[in-house]
Design an enzyme around this catalytic site. Sequence first.
Site, short mmCIF file in Angstrom:
data_model
loop_
_atom_site.label_atom_id
_atom_site.label_comp_id
_atom_site.label_asym_id
_atom_site.label_seq_id
_atom_site.Cartn_x
_atom_site.Cartn_y
_atom_site.Cartn_z
N PHE A 37 4.99 -15.64 5.70
CA PHE A 37 5.47 -15.60 4.48
C PHE A 37 6.60 -16.68 4.20
O PHE A 37 7.19 -16.89 5.09
CB PHE A 37 5.95 -13.95 4.34
CG PHE A 37 6.37 -13.66 2.93
CD1 PHE A 37 5.18 -13.43 2.02
CD2 PHE A 37 7.65 -13.92 2.62
CE1 PHE A 37 5.67 -13.20 0.76
CE2 PHE A 37 7.90 -13.46 1.10
CZ PHE A 37 7.10 -13.14 0.26
N ASP B 259 7.48 -9.63 11.81
CA ASP B 259 7.88 -9.13 10.31
C ASP B 259 6.72 -8.16 9.99
O ASP B 259 5.64 -8.52 10.22
CB ASP B 259 7.83 -10.48 9.31
CG ASP B 259 8.04 -10.10 7.85
OD1 ASP B 259 7.98 -9.05 7.34
OD2 ASP B 259 8.29 -11.05 7.27
N TYR C 279 9.65 -1.74 0.13
CA TYR C 279 9.10 -1.62 -1.27
C TYR C 279 7.70 -1.60 -1.71
O TYR C 279 7.19 -1.41 -2.54
CB TYR C 279 9.86 -2.52 -2.27
CG TYR C 279 10.17 -3.79 -1.87
CD1 TYR C 279 8.85 -4.86 -2.11
CD2 TYR C 279 11.21 -4.45 -1.36
CE1 TYR C 279 8.87 -6.11 -1.57
CE2 TYR C 279 11.38 -5.91 -1.05
CZ TYR C 279 10.05 -6.68 -1.21
OH TYR C 279 10.33 -7.95 -0.95
N LYS C 280 6.93 -1.87 -0.58
CA LYS C 280 5.58 -2.00 -0.54
C LYS C 280 4.92 -0.50 -0.42
O LYS C 280 5.05 0.49 -1.17
CB LYS C 280 5.15 -2.83 0.58
CG LYS C 280 5.63 -4.46 0.26
CD LYS C 280 5.11 -5.56 1.27
CE LYS C 280 5.70 -6.68 1.14
NZ LYS C 280 5.51 -7.58 -0.26
N ARG D 10 -5.06 -10.51 -4.07
CA ARG D 10 -4.92 -9.39 -2.96
C ARG D 10 -5.23 -8.28 -3.84
O ARG D 10 -4.77 -7.97 -4.50
CB ARG D 10 -3.56 -9.54 -2.43
CG ARG D 10 -3.52 -11.01 -1.88
CD ARG D 10 -2.02 -10.75 -1.01
NE ARG D 10 -1.03 -10.64 -1.61
CZ ARG D 10 0.38 -10.23 -1.27
NH1 ARG D 10 0.76 -10.53 -0.08
NH2 ARG D 10 1.33 -10.18 -1.98
#
Lengths: 406, 406
Positions: B129, B206, B231-232, B380
Amino acid sequence: MINLLARADALDTADPLAGYRDQFLAPDEFDVVSYLDGNSLGRPLIATAALMGTFIREQWGGRLIRGWTDSWMEWPLQLGDRLGSVALGAGPGQVAIADSTTVLLYKLARAALAGSPGRKRVLLDTDNFPTDRYVLEGIAAEQGLELVWITVDPAAGIHPAQVADAIDEHTALVLFSHVAYRSGWLADVAEINRIAHEAGALTMWDLSHSVGSVPIHLDDWGVDLAVGCTYKYLNGGPGAPAFAYLRRGLQEVLRQPIQGWMGHRASFEMGAGYEPAPGSRALLSGTPPILAMVPLHANLDMLAAAGIEAVRAKSLLLTGYTLDLADELLAPFGVEVAGPRAPERRGGHVTLRKPGFQALLEPLWAAGVIPDYRRPDGLRIGPAPLSTSFGEVYRGLSALRDLLEK
Amino acid sequence: MINLLARADALDTADPLAGYRDQFLAPDEFDVVSYLDGNSLGRPLIATAALMGTFIREQWGGRLIRGWTDSWMEWPLQLGDRLGSVALGAGPGQVAIADSTTVLLYKLARAALAGSPGRKRVLLDTDNFPTDRYVLEGIAAEQGLELVWITVDPAAGIHPAQVADAIDEHTALVLFSHVAYRSGWLADVAEINRIAHEAGALTMWDLSHSVGSVPIHLDDWGVDLAVGCTYKYLNGGPGAPAFAYLRRGLQEVLRQPIQGWMGHRASFEMGAGYEPAPGSRALLSGTPPILAMVPLHANLDMLAAAGIEAVRAKSLLLTGYTLDLADELLAPFGVEVAGPRAPERRGGHVTLRKPGFQALLEPLWAAGVIPDYRRPDGLRIGPAPLSTSFGEVYRGLSALRDLLEK
């Protein structure tokens, strides 16, 4: 005492900001008789509770990921600009909302020091807020910098003459608080900046204890860098995000060290190699704390409507009245005022001192009176102008008097 | 297609977690037919909206500053421990909630590198990322470190053999993502850790794209350091605080560089000189983002009740069903699966690829179908197991098919 109570009534009657008190949330079960800790955690607005409910339902829940392109990506800079205009005296493009005060302080201090090669000294004072001192100690230890400590009277604050004495051509940065967290001392920012700039040093100010209660003129004062929190007089909620100011003229020169995707020129290209965004967006690192920024919308609306000059005028009346109460009700019991008395040197809170104050904290809370305690013997009285009445200050300090009498 | 729809119905009927969908907020005006972006922003729970209202009224508004001693001071570690137990396979005292993923990544990477004197290389992959790469690039440039880049197939991820080839006695740290943000590739953490430790390097992971959807066993896998966002799949809200894990055995050895008052041994003594708190509290810097942590209470309750293994089981069915839909509905239009197909290598999302996908994003949103777009040509599909039905995936990919047909 009757006289003092009558004066509170008269001040409340004449208070042009009195109506704003009704805009704060006072739960049914509210057991607070006198909240005197607006300098530590501001109270929530009724509008904040409503706005948060709407945000969760409509924006987070309804717009979902589309919220980022709708508006969230711009919040850190839009709210930063708004804060700059309403409270900081900062033109657009220089303020960002992000992180915590500590993290922003680290980022800006690192940026300033990297931009001052050859200068190895940082000037700061022994009574600055702990996080300011600790952050600089950490950076200094890593980078072999010399911290030059100015010793200040804890009941006062930093004098320009002390800065002039301590600064030299090796000074990279000076870091002070606009309002001293302990004494409430209001520093002469413009004059200290003038002295620092004459010596070729950069200036950084911590505005946590002044923003939203004392007018700030960052651009006019020639401040280079500043940070502050939004959970005191800005009523952002516990642990609300902080703000950073980086003067426009330094934005192409100083680089903060936490290179994250949200400070990138094009966050969603996700390409190889960090390229800082232009302007104050480069102050950002991680994903902006959107949910935690929701209260700021309501709070900045209120502050803009009230006007920071009117807030300051009431603040001076509140602290002046607090000093009178201290002199008349509390001094007979050995309570001292441990801070400035002159209006031009007073921030938004008044610090009282007496050995043994710690033991009074619990009975004060039990009586619904909430000041702020600072070790070893200080009570800070921080009546936030938009949410506090003069009667409330009277009730709080009367209760303190009654406890002292026992 | 009828067959695929019937299969969605059957899978939904047999889904033991189906009831959890009703616990998510679906506003009256909800225009979303198919939300396939749980891997980017999780949906809010009904309980979260209620809890936030209660918190603002009762805790912030009612308890005010007393909230800090009531409980808030402990939230970063209490919620960290809870997250550790529910989702990370981490024993107590090793996880803290704080900051953003980017800032925590910076803090832990700096700590790891300072704790590895003499080793000047960091191993990472070209497709991690962006923020992970940018943070390390910044640190490397400052400290004269060498970044050793492992080139991975963007449709796959990191293989242990690649790590074994690239690592040597100069490697201080390896940094990878547990689930690759682009391809959804699930890395073999335990094996890569084994290789890294054999070479004497520290490992940092991560977990942003795996936490809450893929079981994690940090203690058992011998992970040294980890970060991730909430937050995912953890539904913490836009820009929710992140988490950091620092293995107990390293807590007295590694020091993060942002020395703030909340990481101090005694935050409220406010004394001279920073002294780190014992344990994971030393990971903190500034005032903890309490308001922004409120949703986590509700979300961790839900995840604990559902169980991460059950979540993973449904996730594999969802991504398996997504692959079938891709093969049958989308492949005829030239859509490729740009990620792993084997269940043991699949994370929680499936990436589809076709030149020109970007142009479909707007009509998809207009049709109430919200996948995640990643440049240059990826969609995605991230069906969060607790909030997504198989029927929803069917509706989303059918809409995509219809657009491709036009």
